[in-house]
Design a protein around this motif. Structure first.
Motif, PDB file in Angstrom:
ATOM      1  N   VAL A  36       0.822  -1.206   0.000  1.00  0.00           N
ATOM      2  CA  VAL A  36       0.000   0.000   0.000  1.00  0.00           C
ATOM      3  C   VAL A  36       0.857   1.258   0.000  1.00  0.00           C
ATOM      4  O   VAL A  36       0.647   2.168  -0.799  1.00  0.00           O
ATOM      5  CB  VAL A  36      -0.956  -0.006   1.207  1.00  0.00           C
ATOM      6  CG1 VAL A  36      -1.800   1.275   1.219  1.00  0.00           C
ATOM      7  CG2 VAL A  36      -1.855  -1.239   1.175  1.00  0.00           C
ATOM      8  N   SER A  37       1.829   1.320   0.907  1.00  0.00           N
ATOM      9  CA  SER A  37       2.654   2.529   1.000  1.00  0.00           C
ATOM     10  C   SER A  37       3.932   2.239   1.770  1.00  0.00           C
ATOM     11  O   SER A  37       4.017   1.265   2.515  1.00  0.00           O
ATOM     12  CB  SER A  37       1.886   3.667   1.683  1.00  0.00           C
ATOM     13  OG  SER A  37       1.595   3.334   3.035  1.00  0.00           O
ATOM     14  N   VAL A  38       4.917   3.127   1.571  1.00  0.00           N
ATOM     15  CA  VAL A  38       6.157   3.089   2.339  1.00  0.00           C
ATOM     16  C   VAL A  38       6.425   4.516   2.815  1.00  0.00           C
ATOM     17  O   VAL A  38       6.443   5.452   2.004  1.00  0.00           O
ATOM     18  CB  VAL A  38       7.353   2.584   1.499  1.00  0.00           C
ATOM     19  CG1 VAL A  38       8.614   2.527   2.357  1.00  0.00           C
ATOM     20  CG2 VAL A  38       7.048   1.211   0.907  1.00  0.00           C
ATOM     21  N   GLU A  39       6.608   4.696   4.120  1.00  0.00           N
ATOM     22  CA  GLU A  39       6.811   6.019   4.691  1.00  0.00           C
ATOM     23  C   GLU A  39       8.098   6.052   5.509  1.00  0.00           C
ATOM     24  O   GLU A  39       8.408   5.099   6.234  1.00  0.00           O
ATOM     25  CB  GLU A  39       5.638   6.415   5.584  1.00  0.00           C
ATOM     26  CG  GLU A  39       4.319   6.548   4.848  1.00  0.00           C
ATOM     27  CD  GLU A  39       3.170   6.871   5.779  1.00  0.00           C
ATOM     28  OE1 GLU A  39       2.455   7.857   5.531  1.00  0.00           O
ATOM     29  OE2 GLU A  39       2.991   6.137   6.761  1.00  0.00           O
ATOM     30  N   ALA A  40       8.834   7.143   5.390  1.00  0.00           N
ATOM     31  CA  ALA A  40       9.997   7.359   6.234  1.00  0.00           C
ATOM     32  C   ALA A  40       9.522   7.752   7.627  1.00  0.00           C
ATOM     33  O   ALA A  40       8.516   8.445   7.788  1.00  0.00           O
ATOM     34  CB  ALA A  40      10.871   8.463   5.636  1.00  0.00           C
ATOM     35  N   ARG A  82       5.988  11.030  10.068  1.00  0.00           N
ATOM     36  CA  ARG A  82       6.074  10.233   8.846  1.00  0.00           C
ATOM     37  C   ARG A  82       6.077  11.128   7.611  1.00  0.00           C
ATOM     38  O   ARG A  82       5.490  12.209   7.613  1.00  0.00           O
ATOM     39  CB  ARG A  82       4.900   9.261   8.744  1.00  0.00           C
ATOM     40  CG  ARG A  82       4.810   8.236   9.861  1.00  0.00           C
ATOM     41  CD  ARG A  82       3.695   7.260   9.571  1.00  0.00           C
ATOM     42  NE  ARG A  82       3.528   6.271  10.626  1.00  0.00           N
ATOM     43  CZ  ARG A  82       2.752   5.200  10.502  1.00  0.00           C
ATOM     44  NH1 ARG A  82       2.075   4.996   9.373  1.00  0.00           N
ATOM     45  NH2 ARG A  82       2.647   4.335  11.495  1.00  0.00           N
ATOM     46  N   SER A  83       6.730  10.632   6.566  1.00  0.00           N
ATOM     47  CA  SER A  83       6.679  11.297   5.264  1.00  0.00           C
ATOM     48  C   SER A  83       6.740  10.216   4.191  1.00  0.00           C
ATOM     49  O   SER A  83       7.454   9.219   4.338  1.00  0.00           O
ATOM     50  CB  SER A  83       7.841  12.283   5.104  1.00  0.00           C
ATOM     51  OG  SER A  83       9.088  11.622   5.258  1.00  0.00           O
ATOM     52  N   THR A  84       5.971  10.410   3.124  1.00  0.00           N
ATOM     53  CA  THR A  84       5.908   9.413   2.063  1.00  0.00           C
ATOM     54  C   THR A  84       7.258   9.247   1.397  1.00  0.00           C
ATOM     55  O   THR A  84       7.928  10.224   1.058  1.00  0.00           O
ATOM     56  CB  THR A  84       4.862   9.819   1.014  1.00  0.00           C
ATOM     57  OG1 THR A  84       3.581   9.943   1.652  1.00  0.00           O
ATOM     58  CG2 THR A  84       4.770   8.768  -0.080  1.00  0.00           C
ATOM     59  N   LEU A  85       7.644   7.989   1.214  1.00  0.00           N
ATOM     60  CA  LEU A  85       8.916   7.682   0.570  1.00  0.00           C
ATOM     61  C   LEU A  85       8.660   7.427  -0.910  1.00  0.00           C
ATOM     62  O   LEU A  85       7.806   6.607  -1.269  1.00  0.00           O
ATOM     63  CB  LEU A  85       9.545   6.445   1.226  1.00  0.00           C
ATOM     64  CG  LEU A  85      11.046   6.224   1.048  1.00  0.00           C
ATOM     65  CD1 LEU A  85      11.840   7.387   1.623  1.00  0.00           C
ATOM     66  CD2 LEU A  85      11.467   4.920   1.711  1.00  0.00           C
ATOM     67  N   SER A  86       9.372   8.128  -1.755  1.00  0.00           N
ATOM     68  CA  SER A  86       9.203   7.964  -3.189  1.00  0.00           C
ATOM     69  C   SER A  86       9.558   6.545  -3.617  1.00  0.00           C
ATOM     70  O   SER A  86      10.477   5.919  -3.051  1.00  0.00           O
ATOM     71  CB  SER A  86      10.068   8.970  -3.940  1.00  0.00           C
ATOM     72  OG  SER A  86      10.154   8.649  -5.315  1.00  0.00           O
ATOM     73  N   GLY A  97      16.569   6.281   9.230  1.00  0.00           N
ATOM     74  CA  GLY A  97      16.862   5.159  10.114  1.00  0.00           C
ATOM     75  C   GLY A  97      15.781   4.105  10.155  1.00  0.00           C
ATOM     76  O   GLY A  97      16.060   2.922  10.383  1.00  0.00           O
ATOM     77  N   ARG A  98      14.520   4.523   9.930  1.00  0.00           N
ATOM     78  CA  ARG A  98      13.410   3.577   9.962  1.00  0.00           C
ATOM     79  C   ARG A  98      12.386   3.936   8.890  1.00  0.00           C
ATOM     80  O   ARG A  98      12.304   5.085   8.445  1.00  0.00           O
ATOM     81  CB  ARG A  98      12.726   3.570  11.332  1.00  0.00           C
ATOM     82  CG  ARG A  98      13.555   2.993  12.468  1.00  0.00           C
ATOM     83  CD  ARG A  98      12.760   2.986  13.762  1.00  0.00           C
ATOM     84  NE  ARG A  98      12.403   4.338  14.175  1.00  0.00           N
ATOM     85  CZ  ARG A  98      11.492   4.615  15.122  1.00  0.00           C
ATOM     86  NH1 ARG A  98      10.835   3.627  15.712  1.00  0.00           N
ATOM     87  NH2 ARG A  98      11.220   5.862  15.448  1.00  0.00           N
ATOM     88  N   ALA A  99      11.595   2.925   8.499  1.00  0.00           N
ATOM     89  CA  ALA A  99      10.516   3.141   7.544  1.00  0.00           C
ATOM     90  C   ALA A  99       9.323   2.284   7.953  1.00  0.00           C
ATOM     91  O   ALA A  99       9.478   1.245   8.604  1.00  0.00           O
ATOM     92  CB  ALA A  99      10.952   2.796   6.126  1.00  0.00           C
ATOM     93  N   VAL A 100       8.143   2.737   7.582  1.00  0.00           N
ATOM     94  CA  VAL A 100       6.909   2.003   7.881  1.00  0.00           C
ATOM     95  C   VAL A 100       6.327   1.495   6.568  1.00  0.00           C
ATOM     96  O   VAL A 100       6.037   2.287   5.661  1.00  0.00           O
ATOM     97  CB  VAL A 100       5.879   2.895   8.599  1.00  0.00           C
ATOM     98  CG1 VAL A 100       4.603   2.118   8.868  1.00  0.00           C
ATOM     99  CG2 VAL A 100       6.461   3.429   9.901  1.00  0.00           C
ATOM    100  N   VAL A 101       6.174   0.188   6.475  1.00  0.00           N
ATOM    101  CA  VAL A 101       5.637  -0.443   5.271  1.00  0.00           C
ATOM    102  C   VAL A 101       4.212  -0.892   5.559  1.00  0.00           C
ATOM    103  O   VAL A 101       3.965  -1.647   6.499  1.00  0.00           O
ATOM    104  CB  VAL A 101       6.492  -1.664   4.866  1.00  0.00           C
ATOM    105  CG1 VAL A 101       5.969  -2.266   3.567  1.00  0.00           C
ATOM    106  CG2 VAL A 101       7.963  -1.271   4.724  1.00  0.00           C
ATOM    107  N   ARG A 102       3.279  -0.396   4.763  1.00  0.00           N
ATOM    108  CA  ARG A 102       1.875  -0.810   4.899  1.00  0.00           C
ATOM    109  C   ARG A 102       1.536  -1.747   3.747  1.00  0.00           C
ATOM    110  O   ARG A 102       1.808  -1.439   2.585  1.00  0.00           O
ATOM    111  CB  ARG A 102       0.944   0.399   4.877  1.00  0.00           C
ATOM    112  CG  ARG A 102      -0.537   0.038   5.016  1.00  0.00           C
ATOM    113  CD  ARG A 102      -1.434   1.259   5.091  1.00  0.00           C
ATOM    114  NE  ARG A 102      -1.249   1.994   6.337  1.00  0.00           N
ATOM    115  CZ  ARG A 102      -2.130   2.865   6.823  1.00  0.00           C
ATOM    116  NH1 ARG A 102      -3.275   3.089   6.168  1.00  0.00           N
ATOM    117  NH2 ARG A 102      -1.888   3.504   7.946  1.00  0.00           N
ATOM    118  N   TYR A 103       0.930  -2.896   4.083  1.00  0.00           N
ATOM    119  CA  TYR A 103       0.621  -3.882   3.052  1.00  0.00           C
ATOM    120  C   TYR A 103      -0.607  -4.701   3.434  1.00  0.00           C
ATOM    121  O   TYR A 103      -1.012  -4.722   4.610  1.00  0.00           O
ATOM    122  CB  TYR A 103       1.819  -4.809   2.809  1.00  0.00           C
ATOM    123  CG  TYR A 103       2.249  -5.632   4.009  1.00  0.00           C
ATOM    124  CD1 TYR A 103       1.823  -6.952   4.175  1.00  0.00           C
ATOM    125  CD2 TYR A 103       3.102  -5.102   4.973  1.00  0.00           C
ATOM    126  CE1 TYR A 103       2.228  -7.705   5.267  1.00  0.00           C
ATOM    127  CE2 TYR A 103       3.513  -5.848   6.059  1.00  0.00           C
ATOM    128  CZ  TYR A 103       3.072  -7.153   6.206  1.00  0.00           C
ATOM    129  OH  TYR A 103       3.474  -7.904   7.299  1.00  0.00           O
TER     130      TYR A 103
END
Length: 209
Positions: free
Chosen positions: A107-111, A118-122, A147-153
């Motif tokens: 769905v999305s990847v955010e820094a 959070r901010s959307t990762l291109s 340093g970290r990212a949030v992956v939504r799936y």
């Protein structure tokens, strides 16, 4: 690595109706409790077969760059199981294997910065893949001090109760019924019971660490 459920699976009224029919219950007084038992049975099924039965949306926080060993932050030490959740699903080629399967969509990847913002990762900054067996993976190289990212799936074998394979559906219903009948017993039986695992075993998938 931490994981949270964003959108839980939807249990159709047919699931509750099947369970009540199995137990011979005709009144609605215990509907909330029975629905809760079905939800628990779904979780037990997912743990046993190594796959999510009903589709739900999850968020997984990963260390960047992916593929490196990293300890959880001190605030997470009490909730992380050692050693599996401390190391995460780390490969040797920079890929982070998502914890749940079968993955149906990223769905999305955010820094995620140090303050939790959070901010959307291109999409230019990461690579994702879903293998033929539904295993999802993401590769994020270290860049810009991230340093970290949030992956939504999304992950799940079926979008609705009626689309689940009959043996899985029947096992989930039988486990919920078993728990209902044992609710006032003195000791807790091992879960899941043999009558349920016999139905689930053909679907079981093991993952090597």
């Amino acid at each position: 690595m931490t994981r949270v459920i964003v959108t839980p699976p939807v249990l159709a009224p047919a699931a509750l109706a099947e369970l009540k029919d199995w137990l011979g219950i005709t009144i609605s007084a215990d509907d909330a409790g029975l629905t809760g038992l079905l939800g628990t049975a779904l979780e037990v099924c997912a743990d046993y077969i190594g796959m999510v039965p009903l589709t739900a949306t999850y968020e997984e926080t990963v260390c960047v760059p992916t593929g490196r060993f990293a300890l959880p932050c001190p605030a997470d030490w009490q909730s992380c199981r050692y050693p599996g959740e401390w190391a995460g699903r780390i490969g040797h080629d920079g890929w982070h294997w998502l914890d749940l399967r079968p993955v149906s969509a990223l769905v999305s990847v955010e820094a995620l910065d140090s303050t939790g913002a959070r901010s959307t990762l291109s999409s230019d900054n990461y690579t994702a893949r879903i293998d033929s067996d539904g295993q999802g993976a993401i590769r994020i190289p270290g860049a810009g001090g991230l340093g970290r990212a949030v992956v939504r799936y999304c992950a799940g074998m079926a979008d609705e109760w009626s689309a689940l394979p009959e043996s899985l559906r029947h096992g989930i219903m039988r486990l919920a019924a078993h728990q209902y009948r044992q609710r006032e017993s003195a000791g807790a039986d091992a879960l899941p019971p043999a009558s349920v695992t016999a139905l689930w075993r053909p679907w079981r998938r093991m993952r090597l660490a």
